[in-house]
Scaffold this active site. Structure first.
Site, PDB file in Angstrom:
ATOM      1  N   LYS A   2      10.432   9.752   3.167  1.00 21.89           N
ATOM      2  CA  LYS A   2      10.185   8.454   3.823  1.00 21.89           C
ATOM      3  C   LYS A   2       9.514   7.504   2.822  1.00 21.89           C
ATOM      4  CE  LYS A   2       5.747  10.153   5.597  1.00 21.89           C
ATOM      5  NZ  LYS A   2       5.097  10.784   6.765  1.00 21.89           N
ATOM      6  N   TYR A  16     -13.006 -12.855 -12.457  1.00 19.73           N
ATOM      7  CA  TYR A  16     -13.424 -13.626 -11.281  1.00 19.73           C
ATOM      8  C   TYR A  16     -14.784 -13.170 -10.768  1.00 19.73           C
ATOM      9  CZ  TYR A  16      -8.698 -15.512 -10.587  1.00 19.73           C
ATOM     10  OH  TYR A  16      -7.510 -16.166 -10.717  1.00 19.73           O
TER      11      TYR A  16
HETATM   12  C1  PLP Z   1       4.792  12.132   6.350  1.00 23.88           C
HETATM   13  C2  PLP Z   1       4.901  13.335   7.193  1.00 23.88           C
HETATM   14  C3  PLP Z   1       4.859  14.615   6.614  1.00 23.88           C
HETATM   15  C4  PLP Z   1       4.575  14.848   5.154  1.00 23.88           C
HETATM   16  O1  PLP Z   1       3.167  14.928   4.970  1.00 23.88           O
HETATM   17  P1  PLP Z   1       2.549  15.190   3.530  1.00 23.88           P
HETATM   18  O2  PLP Z   1       1.075  15.223   3.782  1.00 23.88           O
HETATM   19  O3  PLP Z   1       2.933  14.033   2.673  1.00 23.88           O
HETATM   20  O4  PLP Z   1       3.107  16.466   3.062  1.00 23.88           O
HETATM   21  C5  PLP Z   1       5.070  15.700   7.444  1.00 23.88           C
HETATM   22  N1  PLP Z   1       5.290  15.541   8.767  1.00 23.88           N
HETATM   23  C6  PLP Z   1       5.304  14.328   9.352  1.00 23.88           C
HETATM   24  C7  PLP Z   1       5.555  14.228  10.809  1.00 23.88           C
HETATM   25  C8  PLP Z   1       5.099  13.189   8.595  1.00 23.88           C
HETATM   26  O5  PLP Z   1       5.109  11.992   9.190  1.00 23.88           O
END
Ligand code: PLP
Length: 358
Positions: free
Chosen positions: A34, A254
């Site tokens: 994702k 800044y």
């Molecule tokens: C993003 C996600 C993961 C992956 O988690 P990590 O900590 O990056 O391994 C697993 N399960 C769900 C439902 C997620 O949304």
């Protein structure tokens, strides 16, 4: 001249996949890509792992991008579909959906047409974000079956809320509740994320979902991927675009938030919050130039960061600067910026040039 550049090492990705696959024991891996594979390039990562049995994304658009790129591996939509139209599209493109509320269940019941869909039921074992309550599971299971719209057995998912904290027993309670709610069901089951795979051997079911650790990053703050034999997949580099002598007692940047206590040379580095480098790293982080760490001084601006090169600097304009990578672990940058590496990799903007190697 290319300045801010994220180099993605696919060899590191394949190495991390092997490490995690081994750590996951008898479980298969759902590879979480994702958010454009946490900023690493979802299509590139998917192509680098032809052996992956399943991918997962958050939104249907992300899955369709992979399908358009010719990726035919099963893809799980981690939060399912948010309307009936999307569910029909998911079914048509062989995307696996998640059901975590009654609206989604109604959509499954209303789905008509030639395509059926693979369904995972999400159980809320304590995260209290999405998921059906353990006592509702039976009712959902029978309605999902009765819909006549599913392919194969129902899969079961749950998610940890504290798996990065080894001192919290909550994770064990979640595992037990997950088992008690659906342990007798025939379908595939999955609860572990990266922290589950690396830290909680008790969390093994049929499938483990790895996101952050695939990219070589530790799921816990105060730790680094290298402790788990993981390799950082992303190296963020840029260039020195100016070097100037600076007098003791003079401020820089800044708000005059930093004042030098010595005569020194300041370097200006072509990166800023406009590239996704966190402004909260102002006066706190380091970068790696010509074999040494140098401090970020003054406030991070939109396009530039000032570093203290020291009085003996022999650096040249155009020299490469590692912002994070092998020498400056992203976990350390995240800690100095008071955030987590997940946020750093994903917030890189499209001004950063992306290159894939390996
Ligand atoms: C993003 C996600 C993961 C992956 O988690 P990590 O900590 O990056 O391994 C697993 N399960 C769900 C439902 C997620 O949304």
């Amino acid at each position: 001249m290319i300045t801010a550049k994220a180099t993605i090492d696919l060899k590191a990705i394949r190495h991390n996949y092997q490490v995690l696959n081994h750590k996951a024991g008898k479980q298969s891996l759902i590879v979480v890509i994702k958010g454009n594979a946490y900023g690493h390039g979802a299509v590139d990562i998917a192509r680098a792992l032809p052996q992956a049995e399943r991918f997962a994304v958050a939104r249907i658009e992300e899955a369709l991008e992979l399908r358009m790129a010719g990726i035919t591996t099963p893809i799980v939509l981690l939060e399912g579909c948010f309307c009936l139209e999307d569910l029909a599209i998911a079914a048509e493109h062989k995307l696996e959906t998640v059901i975590h509320n009654e609206t989604q269940l109604l959509h499954l019941e209303q789905l008509s047409g030639t395509h059926k869909v693979v369904v995972w039921l999400k159980i809320d074992t304590g995260m209290h974000r999405v998921g059906v309550q353990p006592e509702e599971a039976r009712d959902y299971i029978s309605r999902i079956h009765r819909s006549g719209n599913i392919v194969g057995d129902i899969g079961f998912l749950s998610h940890f809320s504290c798996a990065d904290d080894l001192l919290k027993t909550k994770t064990l309670k979640q595992i037990e509740l997950f088992y008690r709610s659906i342990g007798d069901q025939p379908g595939p089951k999955s609860i572990a994320n990266s922290a589950g795979i690396l830290l909680w051997p008790e969390s093994q079911f049929d499938w483990a979902r790895t996101g952050i650790s695939l990219y070589g990053i530790a799921p816990q703050s105060n730790h680094q991927g290298s402790e788990f034999n993981l390799l950082p997949a992303m190296t963020l580099t840029t260039k020195l675009i100016s070097i100037r002598p600076h007098k003791s007692g003079e401020p820089a940047g800044y708000g005059d938030s930093w004042v030098s206590r010595r005569n020194t040379f300041l370097g200006v580095v072509a990166i800023g919050y406009g590239d996704g480098y966190p402004r909260s790293a102002s006066n706190r982080s380091s970068m790696f130039i010509n074999g040494r760490s140098v401090s970020v001084v003054g406030r991070v601006s939109m396009d530039m960061v000032i570093v203290d090169l020291g009085p003996d600097s022999k650096d040249q304009i155009g020299d490469e600067v590692e912002v994070w990578g092998k020498h400056i672990p992203i976990e350390t940058v995240a800690k100095s910026a008071n955030t987590i590496p997940y946020e750093l990799v994903i917030l890189l903007t499209n001004r950063v040039y992306r290159e894939t190697v390996g």
